[in-house]
Write a protein that holds these residues in place. Structure first.
Motif, PDB file in Angstrom:
ATOM      1  N   GLN A  72      -5.952  38.442   1.240  1.00  0.00           N
ATOM      2  CA  GLN A  72      -4.799  37.800   0.605  1.00  0.00           C
ATOM      3  C   GLN A  72      -4.131  38.732  -0.409  1.00  0.00           C
ATOM      4  O   GLN A  72      -2.911  38.729  -0.544  1.00  0.00           O
ATOM      5  CB  GLN A  72      -5.234  36.512  -0.092  1.00  0.00           C
ATOM      6  CG  GLN A  72      -5.632  35.386   0.845  1.00  0.00           C
ATOM      7  CD  GLN A  72      -5.982  34.120   0.068  1.00  0.00           C
ATOM      8  OE1 GLN A  72      -5.438  33.874  -1.011  1.00  0.00           O
ATOM      9  NE2 GLN A  72      -6.875  33.333   0.614  1.00  0.00           N
ATOM     10  N   VAL A  74      -4.097  42.012  -0.279  1.00  0.00           N
ATOM     11  CA  VAL A  74      -3.342  43.007   0.500  1.00  0.00           C
ATOM     12  C   VAL A  74      -1.995  42.442   0.916  1.00  0.00           C
ATOM     13  O   VAL A  74      -0.951  43.100   0.774  1.00  0.00           O
ATOM     14  CB  VAL A  74      -4.144  43.463   1.745  1.00  0.00           C
ATOM     15  CG1 VAL A  74      -3.276  44.350   2.640  1.00  0.00           C
ATOM     16  CG2 VAL A  74      -5.402  44.207   1.329  1.00  0.00           C
ATOM     17  N   GLU A  75      -1.979  41.205   1.394  1.00  0.00           N
ATOM     18  CA  GLU A  75      -0.726  40.562   1.801  1.00  0.00           C
ATOM     19  C   GLU A  75       0.220  40.417   0.603  1.00  0.00           C
ATOM     20  O   GLU A  75       1.428  40.628   0.720  1.00  0.00           O
ATOM     21  CB  GLU A  75      -1.008  39.182   2.404  1.00  0.00           C
ATOM     22  CG  GLU A  75      -1.540  39.223   3.823  1.00  0.00           C
ATOM     23  CD  GLU A  75      -0.568  39.892   4.786  1.00  0.00           C
ATOM     24  OE1 GLU A  75       0.637  39.535   4.750  1.00  0.00           O
ATOM     25  OE2 GLU A  75      -1.003  40.772   5.544  1.00  0.00           O
ATOM     26  N   TYR A  77       0.384  42.305  -1.952  1.00  0.00           N
ATOM     27  CA  TYR A  77       0.860  43.631  -2.365  1.00  0.00           C
ATOM     28  C   TYR A  77       1.823  44.261  -1.358  1.00  0.00           C
ATOM     29  O   TYR A  77       2.496  45.247  -1.684  1.00  0.00           O
ATOM     30  CB  TYR A  77      -0.328  44.579  -2.533  1.00  0.00           C
ATOM     31  CG  TYR A  77      -1.175  44.361  -3.765  1.00  0.00           C
ATOM     32  CD1 TYR A  77      -0.849  43.412  -4.733  1.00  0.00           C
ATOM     33  CD2 TYR A  77      -2.337  45.118  -3.962  1.00  0.00           C
ATOM     34  CE1 TYR A  77      -1.649  43.224  -5.855  1.00  0.00           C
ATOM     35  CE2 TYR A  77      -3.129  44.947  -5.087  1.00  0.00           C
ATOM     36  CZ  TYR A  77      -2.787  44.005  -6.032  1.00  0.00           C
ATOM     37  OH  TYR A  77      -3.573  43.830  -7.137  1.00  0.00           O
ATOM     38  N   LYS A  78       1.896  43.742  -0.156  1.00  0.00           N
ATOM     39  CA  LYS A  78       2.708  44.370   0.889  1.00  0.00           C
ATOM     40  C   LYS A  78       4.180  44.433   0.490  1.00  0.00           C
ATOM     41  O   LYS A  78       4.725  43.492  -0.075  1.00  0.00           O
ATOM     42  CB  LYS A  78       2.548  43.628   2.221  1.00  0.00           C
ATOM     43  CG  LYS A  78       1.279  44.045   2.955  1.00  0.00           C
ATOM     44  CD  LYS A  78       1.201  43.455   4.354  1.00  0.00           C
ATOM     45  CE  LYS A  78      -0.038  43.977   5.080  1.00  0.00           C
ATOM     46  NZ  LYS A  78      -0.191  43.359   6.411  1.00  0.00           N
ATOM     47  N   ALA A  79       4.788  45.551   0.781  1.00  0.00           N
ATOM     48  CA  ALA A  79       6.213  45.842   0.512  1.00  0.00           C
ATOM     49  C   ALA A  79       6.469  46.136  -0.966  1.00  0.00           C
ATOM     50  O   ALA A  79       7.612  46.389  -1.355  1.00  0.00           O
ATOM     51  CB  ALA A  79       7.122  44.708   0.981  1.00  0.00           C
ATOM     52  N   ALA A 108      -6.947  47.425  -2.143  1.00  0.00           N
ATOM     53  CA  ALA A 108      -5.913  46.597  -1.516  1.00  0.00           C
ATOM     54  C   ALA A 108      -4.553  47.277  -1.619  1.00  0.00           C
ATOM     55  O   ALA A 108      -3.756  47.244  -0.672  1.00  0.00           O
ATOM     56  CB  ALA A 108      -5.871  45.221  -2.180  1.00  0.00           C
ATOM     57  N   ALA A 109      -4.287  47.891  -2.762  1.00  0.00           N
ATOM     58  CA  ALA A 109      -3.014  48.595  -2.940  1.00  0.00           C
ATOM     59  C   ALA A 109      -2.907  49.781  -1.992  1.00  0.00           C
ATOM     60  O   ALA A 109      -1.833  50.050  -1.435  1.00  0.00           O
ATOM     61  CB  ALA A 109      -2.876  49.059  -4.388  1.00  0.00           C
ATOM     62  N   GLU A 111      -4.388  50.003   0.914  1.00  0.00           N
ATOM     63  CA  GLU A 111      -4.213  49.445   2.261  1.00  0.00           C
ATOM     64  C   GLU A 111      -2.782  48.965   2.470  1.00  0.00           C
ATOM     65  O   GLU A 111      -2.228  49.087   3.572  1.00  0.00           O
ATOM     66  CB  GLU A 111      -5.194  48.288   2.470  1.00  0.00           C
ATOM     67  CG  GLU A 111      -5.298  47.828   3.902  1.00  0.00           C
ATOM     68  CD  GLU A 111      -6.442  46.850   4.125  1.00  0.00           C
ATOM     69  OE1 GLU A 111      -6.312  45.978   5.017  1.00  0.00           O
ATOM     70  OE2 GLU A 111      -7.462  46.954   3.413  1.00  0.00           O
ATOM     71  N   ALA A 112      -2.178  48.434   1.399  1.00  0.00           N
ATOM     72  CA  ALA A 112      -0.799  47.947   1.484  1.00  0.00           C
ATOM     73  C   ALA A 112       0.233  49.057   1.292  1.00  0.00           C
ATOM     74  O   ALA A 112       1.427  48.789   1.329  1.00  0.00           O
ATOM     75  CB  ALA A 112      -0.577  46.847   0.445  1.00  0.00           C
ATOM     76  N   LYS A 113      -0.268  50.284   1.060  1.00  0.00           N
ATOM     77  CA  LYS A 113       0.594  51.469   0.895  1.00  0.00           C
ATOM     78  C   LYS A 113       1.538  51.322  -0.310  1.00  0.00           C
ATOM     79  O   LYS A 113       2.746  51.574  -0.222  1.00  0.00           O
ATOM     80  CB  LYS A 113       1.379  51.762   2.175  1.00  0.00           C
ATOM     81  CG  LYS A 113       0.495  51.992   3.388  1.00  0.00           C
ATOM     82  CD  LYS A 113       1.279  52.452   4.591  1.00  0.00           C
ATOM     83  CE  LYS A 113       0.402  52.557   5.838  1.00  0.00           C
ATOM     84  NZ  LYS A 113      -0.839  53.326   5.649  1.00  0.00           N
ATOM     85  N   VAL A 114       0.979  50.912  -1.437  1.00  0.00           N
ATOM     86  CA  VAL A 114       1.747  50.781  -2.680  1.00  0.00           C
ATOM     87  C   VAL A 114       1.874  52.164  -3.320  1.00  0.00           C
ATOM     88  O   VAL A 114       0.861  52.818  -3.558  1.00  0.00           O
ATOM     89  CB  VAL A 114       1.037  49.814  -3.651  1.00  0.00           C
ATOM     90  CG1 VAL A 114       1.768  49.779  -4.986  1.00  0.00           C
ATOM     91  CG2 VAL A 114       0.943  48.427  -3.037  1.00  0.00           C
TER      92      VAL A 114
END
Length: 322
Positions: A72, A74-75, A77-79, A108-109, A111-114
């Motif tokens: 959750q 990761v989701e 943090y996405k975009a 998570a960041a 993985e989300a490519k932050v």
């Protein structure tokens, strides 16, 4: 500037958005002349604080920021162009759990490519003291998370640690200054009254986070130290006494006396934590650095001195009203 929904503006995800630090970050970005999209994370989007943020244009997401919910996170943090994350040791008083949560946020960041991750950190008294003070758990966990973040940094992942200074509010709610059964007021601590602390108004913490976002030169791998005014703990107590009209004594007590005065049921590891924290602060210093105010020129506005904060603060425990 009003928070925008324009997709050309950077998206900032703010953890703990309805709390003190996260709320301060959002308010500081609202003050900017730059446009931001903001996504606030909170457990319960139905509570009044979350609804108020949503009315201001913040995209509120319900997510419980615990280890089991990494997917959750990761989701959430996405975009995101920027993530601000914080952990709360005092929620569970578990150093290992806090450290694991903070590392999970970083993973998570990644993985989300932050691209930019900002973490609310503290220093390591263990490191500063050469191993003498190992038990300041609520500092050490955050320092370990920051070490992990720096280890994971790369050209595509910038990690910035913004250390939180000594909150002015520590002088309220009977945390440090307490009234005895005989009616006298005392600040009884296992440190010297001349121990310096880097004070901040928690409501202004976000100014340093905003500086990290808007000044790329601050993302040089060094920790950003928040400090509005470096002041001795003894002088802080004197200022409270001056403005409330109360007689408040500062008393340096030994560690056993300090432990014995803690509330019944306080876990032993928390007693160790608080004793060593004050010992280390007195012997080494909160930041163990001399450049505690070097970031002030990067802030968007002047911060509040302790005296001015006391003047405006409603402190009913001292019989003081705004």
């Amino acid at each position: 500037m009003t928070i925008t929904s324009d997709t050309s503006a950077p998206l900032v995800v703010v953890g703990g958005s309805t709390g003190q630090q996260g709320g301060s970050v959002i308010r500081s970005l609202q003050e900017s002349n730059k446009a931001y999209r903001i996504r606030g994370l909170t457990r319960d989007v139905s509570k009044p604080a979350a609804k108020a943020l949503a009315e201001q244009g913040v995209e509120m997401l319900s997510v419980n920021l615990v280890i089991e919910n990494k997917a959750q996170v990761v989701e959430a943090y996405k975009a995101a162009d920027i993530v601000f994350a914080m952990t709360n040791f005092w929620e569970h008083v578990d150093k290992a759990k806090e450290t694991a949560e903070g590392k999970m946020f970083i993973d998570a960041a990644l993985e989300a490519k932050v691209p930019l991750f900002i973490f609310s950190s503290l220093g390591s008294f263990d490191e500063y003291s050469g191993g003498k003070y190992k038990n300041v758990h609520h500092f050490e966990s955050k320092a370990q998370i920051a070490d992990y973040g720096r280890l994971k940094a790369s050209p595509s992942f910038t990690f910035v640690a913004v250390q939180a200074g000594f909150y002015y509010t520590n002088l309220t709610r009977n945390q440090i200054i307490r009234q005895g059964n005989d009616g006298t007021w005392t600040a009884a601590l296992p440190c010297k009254p001349d121990a310096l602390v880097p004070g901040i108004d928690i409501d202004e913490y976000g100014l340093w986070v905003r500086a990290a976002i808007e000044h790329e030169e601050l993302r040089d791998g060094r920790e950003i130290l928040t400090c509005s005014q470096e002041m001795s703990i003894g002088d802080m107590v004197k200022e409270i006494a001056k403005q409330t009209g109360l007689k408040i004594a500062f008393k340096t007590v030994n560690n056993d006396e300090f432990r014995a005065a803690m509330p019944e049921g306080t876990p032993e590891h928390i007693k160790d934590d608080l004793v060593e924290c004050w010992n280390a602060l007195s012997e080494i210093g909160y930041y163990n650095r001399e450049d505690v105010t070097r970031f002030l020129p990067y802030l968007s506005r002047k911060t509040t001195t302790f005296a001015d904060w006391v003047k405006k603060k409603d402190m009913p425990e001292y019989g003081k009203r705004a």
